[in-house]
Design an enzyme around this catalytic site. Sequence first.
Site, PDB file in Angstrom:
ATOM      1  N   SER A 506      21.368   3.223   7.219  1.00 26.15           N
ATOM      2  CA  SER A 506      22.797   3.343   6.951  1.00 26.15           C
ATOM      3  C   SER A 506      23.551   3.493   8.264  1.00 26.15           C
ATOM      4  O   SER A 506      22.970   3.898   9.289  1.00 26.15           O
ATOM      5  CB  SER A 506      23.067   4.573   6.072  1.00 26.15           C
ATOM      6  OG  SER A 506      24.443   4.850   5.975  1.00 26.15           O
ATOM      7  N   TYR A 519      22.565  13.527   3.643  1.00 23.04           N
ATOM      8  CA  TYR A 519      22.360  12.075   3.687  1.00 23.04           C
ATOM      9  C   TYR A 519      22.207  11.594   5.127  1.00 23.04           C
ATOM     10  O   TYR A 519      21.248  10.896   5.466  1.00 23.04           O
ATOM     11  CB  TYR A 519      23.539  11.372   3.013  1.00 23.04           C
ATOM     12  CG  TYR A 519      23.417   9.874   2.967  1.00 23.04           C
ATOM     13  CD1 TYR A 519      22.562   9.258   2.051  1.00 23.04           C
ATOM     14  CD2 TYR A 519      24.156   9.066   3.825  1.00 23.04           C
ATOM     15  CE1 TYR A 519      22.443   7.882   1.987  1.00 23.04           C
ATOM     16  CE2 TYR A 519      24.043   7.681   3.770  1.00 23.04           C
ATOM     17  CZ  TYR A 519      23.192   7.098   2.851  1.00 23.04           C
ATOM     18  OH  TYR A 519      23.079   5.732   2.801  1.00 23.04           O
TER      19      TYR A 519
END
Length: 631
Positions: A506, A519
């Site tokens: 990501s 995250y």
Amino acid sequence: MSLQIITQLSNRYGADPAYVLAGGGNTSYKDDKYLYVKPSGVSLAAIKENDFVKMDREIVRSCFALPEFADKDEREAKVKSLMAYAIVGDGRRPSVEAPMHEILPFTFVVHTHPALVNGMTCGNDGKAVAEKLFPEALWVDYCDPGFILAKVVFDRCEEYKKSFGKAPQVIFLQNHGIFVGADSAEEITAIYDSIMAKLSAFCADKGVDTADIVPGDADIDTVMAVAPALRGYLRGNDCGKPLTVTSCGAFAIPRGPLTPDHLVYAKAFGLVADTPDKAAVDAFVAERSYAPRMVEVPGKAVFCSGKNRAAAATVQALALNGALIEKIAAAFGGVHYLTDAQREFIENWEVESYRAKVASGCAAGLTGLVAVVTGGAQGFGYGIAESLAEQGADIVVADMNAQGAADAAAKLGAGARGFAVNVSDEESVAKLVQDIVKEYGGVDLLVSNAGVARAGSVKTFAMKDWEFVTNVNYNGFFLCTKYFAQVMSVQNQATGLWSDIVQVNSKSGLAGSKNNGAYAGSKFGGLGLVQSFALELVSDKIKVNAVCPGNFLDGPLWSDPERGLFVQYLAAGKVPGAKTVADVRRHYESLVPMNRGCFPADVAKAIVYAVEQQYETGQAIAVTGGQIMLN
């Protein structure tokens, strides 16, 4: 209307494995002037009305009046030229058996290869039994395919007419199959049903079971030890990729050449060995001049190979069909194999080589590669799987949602399979790898995409949410790499090729993310794993890279109305001043120089780049529309 009828008949029998395998068999319809026949390389199950090759019947018939030729090559060349001349308009290459369809003076002709019929045609006493059970049928002793077979059948039919005063409606071809002709679909069906019923009853009287072969369970230790290496030992396909090696359970493969279809798709002989290592395969190749497509480890497993899952499945179907024919042939005096001369003719026959090539294809790109996408049942993962499938890869969709994985695979084509997995559970991952090795023999590309997100302030974030995110995103990548790398290492040693592991990371793995520490932390840690694994696994010919997408704003991770990140970020106050979900979306779009979210196709292109780039490992490839620019 008649073309519609023959299409329906073709689709019906072509879709029934009791009659047709590997797209074999052929059909035709004729009117007063034209013969409409199935083209070579098109399956009966999928044929459409406009697929049939239109041929001038008078020209087709003229081949039977040709003079004798000096040799078979000259004869076959002349007939091939004549058949091309008979085609009306632009058409594909007609079935090599087109002249035989002209011989039978019926509106419809359906030629198939039922195992029940071939149990008789491949039986030592098949001819005698056929003459007793079907006195009005014509039996033709084995003849090499091509025009010579059509000429033999023509001459035999002329003799038949003199004896019976009519043309035969049923022709049995030794070690080949059956032709049935009639003027209506109902009569074709009635004739086939009657033949199958009589053969079933005859076998029952002989105490021979005609049910399909049901393989025993394959020994999983044998599968895991043998299949990945066989992908290399059997390699030699035109596409230059690893073979797919499917485990078919345990049964006895055919012990000799049965019919032309078996030779074309599964070869005349398979390798039977307790230890099918490189030495055993090399010895087989030295003796037979080809790599086996069927490998039997007696009592433990059978492996069937092909350039992809569909091709391996075809070999599997022929292996099981051959075993069934051998079982049924016991009712007809035992198995009658083709002679060496007959076998060699098929192996060297240009027309059959053409048929196999057309049926299998050999596309470029990712064709022949086995790609696993975790979290592939929906969202980003499914989009990636779809893009890889479009480039020819056989896709394994692995997801917590078992039904979703199966549904996604069903949409991706015949080479795709869906499996349930919890990437944060070690036993689940280990079982996934076993399931994939049984189905494909190994893995060429692992896309570690499964991921979750929970947003919130570090001051109030729940430990259970922290562990959930870490277990899936970080531990899950570790577990998948651990088990898939073991298989890749074995297969790569045998194939001499490289495999790839690509983590879908990501942009949050490249820059911190406010109110999103769990995250971002899992993704930062993931890049550390990518670099560390890359250094370790390079000696196993495994490249490990990451792609770091920007936000997939249209996917469920963001847009789910209950648990999506838009909702979470609005609730967490991550976007100052945002009053609605739409405000949150506009904020994130405004952060991207290219003014849009990331699409799965963007990420798939980066994954393909990582696979095709031979000199890159341990890298993080940003796919963020310019939002994150690496130094």
